[in-house]
Write a protein that holds these residues in place. Structure first.
Motif, PDB file in Angstrom:
ATOM      1  N   LEU A  19       0.832  -1.128   0.083  1.00  0.00           N
ATOM      2  CA  LEU A  19       0.031   0.025  -0.237  1.00  0.00           C
ATOM      3  C   LEU A  19       0.824   1.159   0.079  1.00  0.00           C
ATOM      4  CD1 LEU A  19      -2.910   1.601   0.333  1.00  0.00           C
ATOM      5  CD2 LEU A  19      -2.395   1.356   2.767  1.00  0.00           C
ATOM      6  N   LEU A  20       1.872   1.250   0.806  1.00  0.00           N
ATOM      7  CA  LEU A  20       2.516   2.635   0.785  1.00  0.00           C
ATOM      8  C   LEU A  20       3.517   2.688  -0.297  1.00  0.00           C
ATOM      9  CD1 LEU A  20       3.626   2.508   4.762  1.00  0.00           C
ATOM     10  CD2 LEU A  20       1.773   3.965   3.627  1.00  0.00           C
ATOM     11  N   GLU A  21       4.040   1.354  -0.728  1.00  0.00           N
ATOM     12  CA  GLU A  21       5.101   1.724  -1.924  1.00  0.00           C
ATOM     13  C   GLU A  21       3.916   2.127  -3.265  1.00  0.00           C
ATOM     14  OE1 GLU A  21       6.799  -1.973  -2.548  1.00  0.00           O
ATOM     15  OE2 GLU A  21       8.456  -1.523  -1.061  1.00  0.00           O
ATOM     16  N   GLU A  22       2.780   1.881  -3.199  1.00  0.00           N
ATOM     17  CA  GLU A  22       2.074   2.320  -4.422  1.00  0.00           C
ATOM     18  C   GLU A  22       1.607   3.521  -4.212  1.00  0.00           C
ATOM     19  OE1 GLU A  22      -0.781   1.965  -7.471  1.00  0.00           O
ATOM     20  OE2 GLU A  22       1.031   0.865  -6.979  1.00  0.00           O
ATOM     21  N   PHE A  23       1.208   3.929  -2.874  1.00  0.00           N
ATOM     22  CA  PHE A  23       0.945   5.512  -2.875  1.00  0.00           C
ATOM     23  C   PHE A  23       1.993   6.448  -2.933  1.00  0.00           C
ATOM     24  CE2 PHE A  23       0.877   8.837   0.327  1.00  0.00           C
ATOM     25  CZ  PHE A  23      -0.157   9.538  -0.120  1.00  0.00           C
ATOM     26  N   GLU A  24       3.266   5.848  -2.463  1.00  0.00           N
ATOM     27  CA  GLU A  24       4.466   6.825  -2.650  1.00  0.00           C
ATOM     28  C   GLU A  24       4.681   6.907  -4.090  1.00  0.00           C
ATOM     29  OE1 GLU A  24       7.320   4.986   0.002  1.00  0.00           O
ATOM     30  OE2 GLU A  24       6.303   6.163   1.867  1.00  0.00           O
ATOM     31  N   SER A  25       4.813   5.752  -4.889  1.00  0.00           N
ATOM     32  CA  SER A  25       5.258   6.000  -6.240  1.00  0.00           C
ATOM     33  C   SER A  25       4.309   6.729  -6.912  1.00  0.00           C
ATOM     34  CB  SER A  25       5.204   4.475  -6.810  1.00  0.00           C
ATOM     35  OG  SER A  25       5.307   4.372  -8.171  1.00  0.00           O
ATOM     36  N   VAL A  26       2.823   6.464  -6.801  1.00  0.00           N
ATOM     37  CA  VAL A  26       1.943   7.306  -7.681  1.00  0.00           C
ATOM     38  C   VAL A  26       2.118   8.740  -7.322  1.00  0.00           C
ATOM     39  CG1 VAL A  26      -0.702   7.543  -8.068  1.00  0.00           C
ATOM     40  CG2 VAL A  26       0.300   5.480  -8.161  1.00  0.00           C
ATOM     41  N   ALA A  27       1.871   9.074  -5.873  1.00  0.00           N
ATOM     42  CA  ALA A  27       2.318  10.657  -5.397  1.00  0.00           C
ATOM     43  C   ALA A  27       3.419  11.116  -6.000  1.00  0.00           C
ATOM     44  CB  ALA A  27       2.139  10.553  -3.978  1.00  0.00           C
ATOM     45  N   THR A  28       4.540  10.451  -6.037  1.00  0.00           N
ATOM     46  CA  THR A  28       5.874  10.947  -6.439  1.00  0.00           C
ATOM     47  C   THR A  28       5.802  11.360  -7.880  1.00  0.00           C
ATOM     48  OG1 THR A  28       6.912   9.930  -4.826  1.00  0.00           O
ATOM     49  CG2 THR A  28       8.139  10.846  -6.535  1.00  0.00           C
ATOM     50  N   THR A  29       4.981  10.493  -8.569  1.00  0.00           N
ATOM     51  CA  THR A  29       4.984  10.933 -10.334  1.00  0.00           C
ATOM     52  C   THR A  29       4.025  11.764 -10.411  1.00  0.00           C
ATOM     53  OG1 THR A  29       5.426   8.317 -10.828  1.00  0.00           O
ATOM     54  CG2 THR A  29       4.441   9.696 -12.160  1.00  0.00           C
ATOM     55  N   ILE A  30       3.149  11.770  -9.698  1.00  0.00           N
ATOM     56  CA  ILE A  30       2.019  13.080 -10.176  1.00  0.00           C
ATOM     57  C   ILE A  30       2.798  14.436  -9.739  1.00  0.00           C
ATOM     58  CG2 ILE A  30      -0.178  14.255  -9.360  1.00  0.00           C
ATOM     59  CD1 ILE A  30      -1.123  11.220  -9.115  1.00  0.00           C
ATOM     60  N   GLY A  34       3.624  17.420 -12.305  1.00  0.00           N
ATOM     61  CA  GLY A  34       3.135  18.545 -11.903  1.00  0.00           C
ATOM     62  C   GLY A  34       3.770  19.868 -11.501  1.00  0.00           C
ATOM     63  N   HIS A  35       5.225  19.522 -11.819  1.00  0.00           N
ATOM     64  CA  HIS A  35       6.255  20.584 -11.493  1.00  0.00           C
ATOM     65  C   HIS A  35       6.409  20.970  -9.996  1.00  0.00           C
ATOM     66  CE1 HIS A  35       6.196  21.346 -15.873  1.00  0.00           C
ATOM     67  NE2 HIS A  35       4.901  21.616 -15.604  1.00  0.00           N
ATOM     68  N   GLY A  36       6.253  19.816  -9.096  1.00  0.00           N
ATOM     69  CA  GLY A  36       6.462  20.063  -7.790  1.00  0.00           C
ATOM     70  C   GLY A  36       7.570  19.114  -7.273  1.00  0.00           C
ATOM     71  N   SER A  37       7.960  19.144  -6.078  1.00  0.00           N
ATOM     72  CA  SER A  37       8.843  17.918  -5.447  1.00  0.00           C
ATOM     73  C   SER A  37       8.398  17.569  -4.090  1.00  0.00           C
ATOM     74  CB  SER A  37      10.439  19.107  -5.365  1.00  0.00           C
ATOM     75  OG  SER A  37      10.262  19.851  -4.374  1.00  0.00           O
ATOM     76  N   VAL A  38       8.746  16.469  -3.881  1.00  0.00           N
ATOM     77  CA  VAL A  38       8.507  15.893  -2.741  1.00  0.00           C
ATOM     78  C   VAL A  38       9.506  16.332  -1.753  1.00  0.00           C
ATOM     79  CG1 VAL A  38       8.154  13.561  -1.311  1.00  0.00           C
ATOM     80  CG2 VAL A  38       7.216  13.759  -3.623  1.00  0.00           C
ATOM     81  N   VAL A  39       8.816  16.700  -0.337  1.00  0.00           N
ATOM     82  CA  VAL A  39       9.668  17.145   0.587  1.00  0.00           C
ATOM     83  C   VAL A  39       9.758  15.975   1.769  1.00  0.00           C
ATOM     84  CG1 VAL A  39       9.882  18.697   2.529  1.00  0.00           C
ATOM     85  CG2 VAL A  39       8.745  19.663   0.781  1.00  0.00           C
ATOM     86  N   LYS A  40       8.904  15.342   1.683  1.00  0.00           N
ATOM     87  CA  LYS A  40       9.015  14.237   2.647  1.00  0.00           C
ATOM     88  C   LYS A  40       7.748  13.316   2.656  1.00  0.00           C
ATOM     89  CE  LYS A  40       7.817  16.333   6.986  1.00  0.00           C
ATOM     90  NZ  LYS A  40       8.473  16.804   8.196  1.00  0.00           N
ATOM     91  N   ASN A  41       7.761  11.920   2.686  1.00  0.00           N
ATOM     92  CA  ASN A  41       6.677  10.947   3.181  1.00  0.00           C
ATOM     93  C   ASN A  41       6.838  10.731   4.653  1.00  0.00           C
ATOM     94  OD1 ASN A  41       5.524  10.306   0.421  1.00  0.00           O
ATOM     95  ND2 ASN A  41       7.500   9.931   0.070  1.00  0.00           N
ATOM     96  N   VAL A  42       5.568  10.797   5.337  1.00  0.00           N
ATOM     97  CA  VAL A  42       5.582  10.416   6.662  1.00  0.00           C
ATOM     98  C   VAL A  42       4.316   9.413   6.752  1.00  0.00           C
ATOM     99  CG1 VAL A  42       5.373  11.197   8.971  1.00  0.00           C
ATOM    100  CG2 VAL A  42       6.488  12.457   7.393  1.00  0.00           C
ATOM    101  N   GLY A  43       4.817   8.063   6.704  1.00  0.00           N
ATOM    102  CA  GLY A  43       3.740   6.984   6.854  1.00  0.00           C
ATOM    103  C   GLY A  43       2.646   7.262   5.701  1.00  0.00           C
ATOM    104  N   ASP A  44       1.379   7.701   6.133  1.00  0.00           N
ATOM    105  CA  ASP A  44       0.239   7.769   5.048  1.00  0.00           C
ATOM    106  C   ASP A  44       0.147   9.137   4.495  1.00  0.00           C
ATOM    107  OD1 ASP A  44      -0.293   8.933   7.568  1.00  0.00           O
ATOM    108  OD2 ASP A  44      -2.602   8.553   6.906  1.00  0.00           O
ATOM    109  N   GLU A  45       1.139  10.123   4.675  1.00  0.00           N
ATOM    110  CA  GLU A  45       1.215  11.392   4.158  1.00  0.00           C
ATOM    111  C   GLU A  45       2.379  11.787   3.458  1.00  0.00           C
ATOM    112  OE1 GLU A  45       0.935  14.406   7.433  1.00  0.00           O
ATOM    113  OE2 GLU A  45      -0.711  13.211   8.424  1.00  0.00           O
ATOM    114  N   VAL A  46       2.176  12.674   2.390  1.00  0.00           N
ATOM    115  CA  VAL A  46       3.304  13.025   1.526  1.00  0.00           C
ATOM    116  C   VAL A  46       3.300  14.656   1.753  1.00  0.00           C
ATOM    117  CG1 VAL A  46       1.781  13.184  -0.471  1.00  0.00           C
ATOM    118  CG2 VAL A  46       4.413  12.938  -0.793  1.00  0.00           C
TER     119      VAL A  46
END
Length: 165
Positions: A19-30, A34-46
């Motif tokens: 679940l977390l790998e799928e969420f992180e992968s899809v979120a990071t791609t989007i 979308g011209h953003g950058s991931v600051v951090k993932n904390v469990g169920d949050e990005v």
């Protein structure tokens, strides 16, 4: 993710990992697309950042779209706030970060809440619809003005016609 804590009680470690790998992968791609950058993932949050509020709004709506019809991923809540932040050791700090967190925790499942600064920045954009909500009373902010962010239906229909050509 809505209901993440109770979900973790029902999943075994391998299901939670998937679940977390799928969420992180899809979120990071989007976010990257979308011209953003991931600051951090904390469990169920990005936590992500952009330099343009329009990009943040598009990312938030895309995140909802990506997971909306999936039974294997809980509904999402998103909060967006605009303003100056302190970038330090790969993390972001400041009132804006706290405000975005408060907006996220107060959003209904499947919704995006934005602050008044974000609403002002998006107000002239045809692709977005902003609905003023009553002010929130949240810790650290007295009467936080909030807006629900959605896609403008007219713009969405025009976009889908353009795609079909």
């Amino acid at each position: 993710m809505v209901g993440y804590t109770s979900l973790t009680r029902r999943l075994d470690v391998s299901e939670l990992t998937s679940l977390l790998e799928e969420f992180e992968s899809v979120a990071t791609t989007i976010i990257a697309r979308g011209h953003g950058s991931v600051v951090k993932n904390v469990g169920d949050e990005v936590m992500f950042q952009t330099t343009d509020p329009r990009d943040a709004a598009r990312i938030a709506l895309e995140l909802h779209d990506a997971f909306a019809d999936r039974d294997d991923v809980p509904a999402l809540r998103v909060g967006i706030a605009v303003g100056p932040v302190l970038a330090r050791f790969g993390d972001l700090y400041g009132s804006v970060v706290n405000m975005a967190a408060r907006l996220t925790s107060n959003a209904h499942p499947g919704t995006v809440l934005v602050d008044s600064e974000t609403a002002d920045a998006l107000s002239g954009e045809d692709e977005f619809y902003l609905k003023s909500l009553r002010p929130l009373r949240v810790r650290g902010f007295s009467k936080l003005r909030t807006y629900a962010l959605r896609r403008n239906r007219d713009h969405q229909r025009e976009g889908s016609r353009d795609t079909e050509r």
